[in-house]
Design a protein around this motif. Structure first.
Motif, PDB file in Angstrom:
ATOM      1  N   GLY A  19       0.803  -1.211   0.000  1.00  0.00           N
ATOM      2  CA  GLY A  19       0.000   0.000   0.000  1.00  0.00           C
ATOM      3  C   GLY A  19       0.834   1.258   0.000  1.00  0.00           C
ATOM      4  N   HIS A 101      -9.820   5.983  -4.545  1.00  0.00           N
ATOM      5  CA  HIS A 101     -10.687   4.924  -4.022  1.00  0.00           C
ATOM      6  C   HIS A 101     -10.258   3.597  -4.648  1.00  0.00           C
ATOM      7  N   ALA A 103      -8.117  -0.478  -3.421  1.00  0.00           N
ATOM      8  CA  ALA A 103      -7.769  -1.309  -2.275  1.00  0.00           C
ATOM      9  C   ALA A 103      -6.900  -2.487  -2.686  1.00  0.00           C
ATOM     10  N   SER A 105      -6.688  -6.519  -1.771  1.00  0.00           N
ATOM     11  CA  SER A 105      -7.498  -7.584  -1.184  1.00  0.00           C
ATOM     12  C   SER A 105      -6.669  -8.863  -1.079  1.00  0.00           C
ATOM     13  N   TYR A 127      -7.443  -3.752   2.421  1.00  0.00           N
ATOM     14  CA  TYR A 127      -6.699  -2.596   2.913  1.00  0.00           C
ATOM     15  C   TYR A 127      -6.834  -1.444   1.936  1.00  0.00           C
ATOM     16  N   GLN A 128      -7.290  -0.296   2.443  1.00  0.00           N
ATOM     17  CA  GLN A 128      -7.463   0.905   1.638  1.00  0.00           C
ATOM     18  C   GLN A 128      -6.288   1.848   1.915  1.00  0.00           C
ATOM     19  N   THR A 131      -6.884   5.862   2.858  1.00  0.00           N
ATOM     20  CA  THR A 131      -7.475   6.149   4.172  1.00  0.00           C
ATOM     21  C   THR A 131      -6.791   5.370   5.293  1.00  0.00           C
ATOM     22  N   GLU A 133      -7.152   2.239   6.110  1.00  0.00           N
ATOM     23  CA  GLU A 133      -8.134   1.402   6.813  1.00  0.00           C
ATOM     24  C   GLU A 133      -7.866  -0.070   6.502  1.00  0.00           C
ATOM     25  N   LEU A 200     -13.901  -3.234  -1.685  1.00  0.00           N
ATOM     26  CA  LEU A 200     -14.289  -2.185  -0.747  1.00  0.00           C
ATOM     27  C   LEU A 200     -15.805  -2.111  -0.569  1.00  0.00           C
ATOM     28  N   TRP A 204     -17.449  -2.396   3.005  1.00  0.00           N
ATOM     29  CA  TRP A 204     -18.347  -1.347   3.514  1.00  0.00           C
ATOM     30  C   TRP A 204     -19.720  -1.906   3.871  1.00  0.00           C
TER      31      TRP A 204
END
Length: 272
Positions: A19, A101, A103, A105, A127-128, A131, A133, A200, A204
């Motif tokens: 990331g 936006h 991620a 995975s 994992y984003q 952000t 997260e 994501l 969410w």
């Protein structure tokens, strides 16, 4: 708070390292938007570089395990060993256009007992990087965002629901099928969102940010971690026929028990 297992720590370490590389490359791709050639080649290299980092980190931490990866394909592990299912950059089009936006995975799938076939997905992480997260889950241990327990939304009525989806695009998906489903659901729900990263979207749903999700024509690396997250957060995941498979990718419906049931009924009716 659940004690974080060694496996989750290994996955998070790899995801954070990859990331970090994606964050740096994303800063570059935003500048490339003005170039005449465009950033497509750069993004492809960013995708491959992130996958290589994940591969390098995970194969050292879990030698002998197999891999199923978006870019490199399937790499067999030792007999009887689990495999990692990896999407190094879910939301490539967003990344390509400078939209923050996307991620990483990662999921872990075990062999069926006494068989060469694949069985349960026992761990998953989305994992984003932008952000920072980390959504993670382990089978029978719940779903979490960092150290906070996740629960699917408690909304029961479609009229109150915010639903996520993915839309067909050039060369991918069934436009007629999607249009029929959208036409049936649109007038019934509070809103429909298309953000462009299925992993994501499912994370969410697990976090209660979305009340439900549907999409088709995905791949295992898009949904393997997300399906586990939703289930461990108390939700349901199935295909359009209502079958609950370990990895729902060709067709996915997700939500809490009532929302899943209502979405399934609407989709079945729309496709008759």
């Amino acid at each position: 708070m659940a004690a974080i297992s060694g496996l989750i720590r290994v996955m998070e370490k790899a995801a954070r390292k990859a990331g970090g590389r994606l964050r740096r490359d994303f800063g570059e791709v935003e500048h490339l938007q003005v170039s005449r050639k465009g950033p497509s080649d750069f993004v492809s290299k960013a995708d491959q570089a992130a996958e290589r980092i994940l591969w390098d980190e995970l194969k050292v931490a879990r030698p002998g395990w197999g891999f199923l990866m978006e870019e490199a394909g399937e790499i067999e592990g030792d007999e009887g060993q689990p495999r990692f299912i990896i999407d190094p950059l879910d939301g490539t089009s967003n990344f390509l256009h400078g939209i923050p936006h996307f991620a990483i995975s990662i999921a872990v799938q075990e062999r069926k007992l006494g068989s060469d076939d694949w069985g349960d997905v026992v761990a998953g992480m989305v994992y984003q990087p932008i952000t920072d997260e980390t959504f993670w889950a382990e089978k029978s241990r719940g779903a979490w965002l960092h150290d906070g327990r996740l629960r699917v939304s408690g909304r029961r009525q479609l009229s109150e629901a915010l639903i996520a989806t993915g839309t067909p695009y050039q060369g991918h998906g069934d436009f007629a099928e999607w249009t029929r489903i959208f036409g049936a659901l649109g007038p019934s729900v509070a809103g429909i969102r298309r953000f462009g990263a299925a992993s994501l979207d499912l994370a969410w749903v697990a976090a209660g940010r979305y009340d439900g999700f549907w999409e088709s024509d995905l791949s295992p690396w898009d949904t393997a971690a997300g399906c586990l997250l939703v289930r461990e957060a108390g939700g349901f995941v199935s295909d359009y026929r209502g079958r609950s498979q370990q990895i729902c990718d060709k067709q996915v419906i997700a939500g809490n028990d009532q929302m899943h049931s209502r979405l399934h009924k609407q989709i079945v009716t729309a496709l008759k």
